[in-house]
Design a protein around this motif. Structure first.
Motif, mmCIF file in Angstrom:
data_model
loop_
_atom_site.group_PDB
_atom_site.id
_atom_site.type_symbol
_atom_site.label_atom_id
_atom_site.label_comp_id
_atom_site.label_asym_id
_atom_site.label_seq_id
_atom_site.Cartn_x
_atom_site.Cartn_y
_atom_site.Cartn_z
ATOM 1 N N ARG A 6 0.827 -1.211 0.000
ATOM 2 C CA ARG A 6 0.000 0.000 0.000
ATOM 3 C C ARG A 6 0.860 1.259 0.000
ATOM 4 O O ARG A 6 0.574 2.236 -0.702
ATOM 5 N N TYR A 7 1.939 1.245 0.770
ATOM 6 C CA TYR A 7 2.827 2.410 0.812
ATOM 7 C C TYR A 7 3.584 2.569 -0.507
ATOM 8 O O TYR A 7 3.775 3.694 -0.984
ATOM 9 N N MET A 8 3.996 1.453 -1.094
ATOM 10 C CA MET A 8 4.713 1.546 -2.357
ATOM 11 C C MET A 8 3.820 2.128 -3.444
ATOM 12 O O MET A 8 4.273 2.889 -4.310
ATOM 13 N N GLU A 9 2.541 1.802 -3.394
ATOM 14 C CA GLU A 9 1.602 2.361 -4.368
ATOM 15 C C GLU A 9 1.452 3.870 -4.169
ATOM 16 O O GLU A 9 1.351 4.640 -5.130
ATOM 17 N N ILE A 10 1.447 4.314 -2.910
ATOM 18 C CA ILE A 10 1.388 5.756 -2.634
ATOM 19 C C ILE A 10 2.627 6.443 -3.196
ATOM 20 O O ILE A 10 2.538 7.516 -3.820
#
Length: 397
Positions: A6-10
């Protein structure tokens, strides 16, 4: 490293957007590791290694201190070539005036900047002077159950067994990466807690009576998931023969929030559609913070289930409130843009299901409504209210 998609997508969403990306959260929740993951992804995407500048500003590495000008010049020296640079700056709050240095680097126009920190100098109110309109905050929490499960599934253990472990040991990555017994895990978390209290609160705010401050913290920890006011804490301390003003209590709570130890959940009047200023709830950054202070007790699990659900909603980008409609209370009203959902949390359904469901049905709108439980027979719905097991709820997209 534990995968945190999820953080990598952000990061991908905001890459090369000319705003400073501020990763903020409690110590040891994984911010530095996220920067390392970003560094590896940039390299895989073809960014030259010398165009990725990763700096760590921990107090151990800069014992003699550093000025914002020295910070700026030190980074600038590493940006000698042409093209876009990626600046990954860890624990910037250790540098007084870091905002000025970072703002100057942003104005040069050839830097995509990511910074991390774990205390109040990363809060919006404290960085808005120099970075107003030029930054976004990315809250970083301890591991979600989905992240915990993805790392542990190679052990071959059943998901329900891992859920029980997650609820007991919490989501700090350093604990998940090891294979600790309960006592050892709580000792690690206790060390994290004391480093936060000493470095980010008592030292910075020059708290003289540390014992009294710790007693206030203990009151908050004992009352996770319950509504209370500063006046309630003052009365409690008075009964113990101790004196503290309401103003001091408000300061303590604010400092705990700014160190990301606790998170405030305000009440929302569903009838009047307004946020109420009284009787808020507070939740701990990780359930293990309670257990490291007070030990794990099965009877305390019910309140901490709320804690887990609260942060799952926060991770998914919802603003979270306690719902109030006349005399009825709903554990959580979660709002994200034009979406909304209502959630009741209970350890088991028997004897309580009528009240839990009735409170949700009293809200007459079309938004999804859930009762989240550890009941093994969870499933289906009652008059449109979905009854879901905690694990299923935590794994929802």
């Amino acid at each position: 490293m534990i995968s945190r998609p999820r953080y990598m997508e952000i990061f991908r969403t905001y890459r090369d957007v000319p705003v400073i990306k501020v990763l903020a959260g409690i110590r040891r929740c994984g911010k530095s590791t996220l920067l390392e993951m970003l560094r590896e992804e940039l390299k895989q995407d073809g960014v030259p290694e010398d165009h990725i500048v990763k700096m760590s500003y921990t107090s151990e590495e800069f014992e003699d201190g550093m000025t914002d000008k020295e910070m700026y010049c030190g980074i600038l020296e590493k940006m000698g070539g042409a093209g876009q640079y990626y600046l990954l700056l860890d624990e910037v709050q250790e540098i007084e005036g870091w905002e000025k240095a970072v703002n100057s680097l942003l104005e040069k126009g050839n830097a995509d900047i990511y910074v991390t920190g774990s205390n109040s100098k990363l809060m919006a109110g404290e960085i808005s002077t120099y970075l107003s309109g030029r930054y976004i905050t990315i809250p970083v929490y301890t591991l979600s159950f989905a992240e915990y499960l993805s790392y542990k599934e190679s052990t071959g253990r059943a998901p329900r067994e891992l859920l029980a472990e997650y609820l007991r040991l919490g989501g700090f990555p350093i604990v998940a990466l090891g294979d600790f017994e309960e006592e050892a895990a709580y000792q690690i978390v206790e060390g994290i807690y004391h480093s936060v209290i000493s470095s980010d609160i008592t030292r910075r705010h020059d708290i003289k009576n540390v014992d009294l401050f710790n007693r206030v913290v203990k009151f908050v920890v004992e009352n996770v998931g319950k509504t209370f006011s500063a006046n309630a804490i003052v009365k409690f301390l008075k009964n113990e023969g101790r004196a503290l003003s309401v103003e001091a209590i408000y300061n303590y709570l604010e400092w705990l929030e700014k160190a990301f130890v606790i998170y405030r959940c305000p009440r929302y009047d569903l009838k009047g559609k307004s946020v109420l200023k009284t009787q808020e709830k507070f939740y701990l950054a990780d359930a293990s913070l309670k257990y490291c202070m007070m030990g794990f007790q099965p009877e305390s699990l019910a309140a901490m289930l709320e804690n887990v659900v609260y942060f799952e909603l926060r991770r998914k980008g919802y603003e979270v409130y306690i719902g109030k409609k006349e005399t009825k209370e709903i554990d959580f009203v979660a709002v994200r843009r034009d979406e909304r959902l209502y959630v009741q949390v209970c350890r088991s359904l028997p004897q309580k299901s009528d009240r839990e469901v009735a409170n949700l049905l009293a809200v007459r709108d079309h938004y999804p409504k859930y009762v989240v439980t550890l009941d093994e027979f969870a499933g289906g719905n009652i008059d449109g209210v979905k009854i879901v097991h905690l694990m299923d709820f935590l794994m929802m997209e």
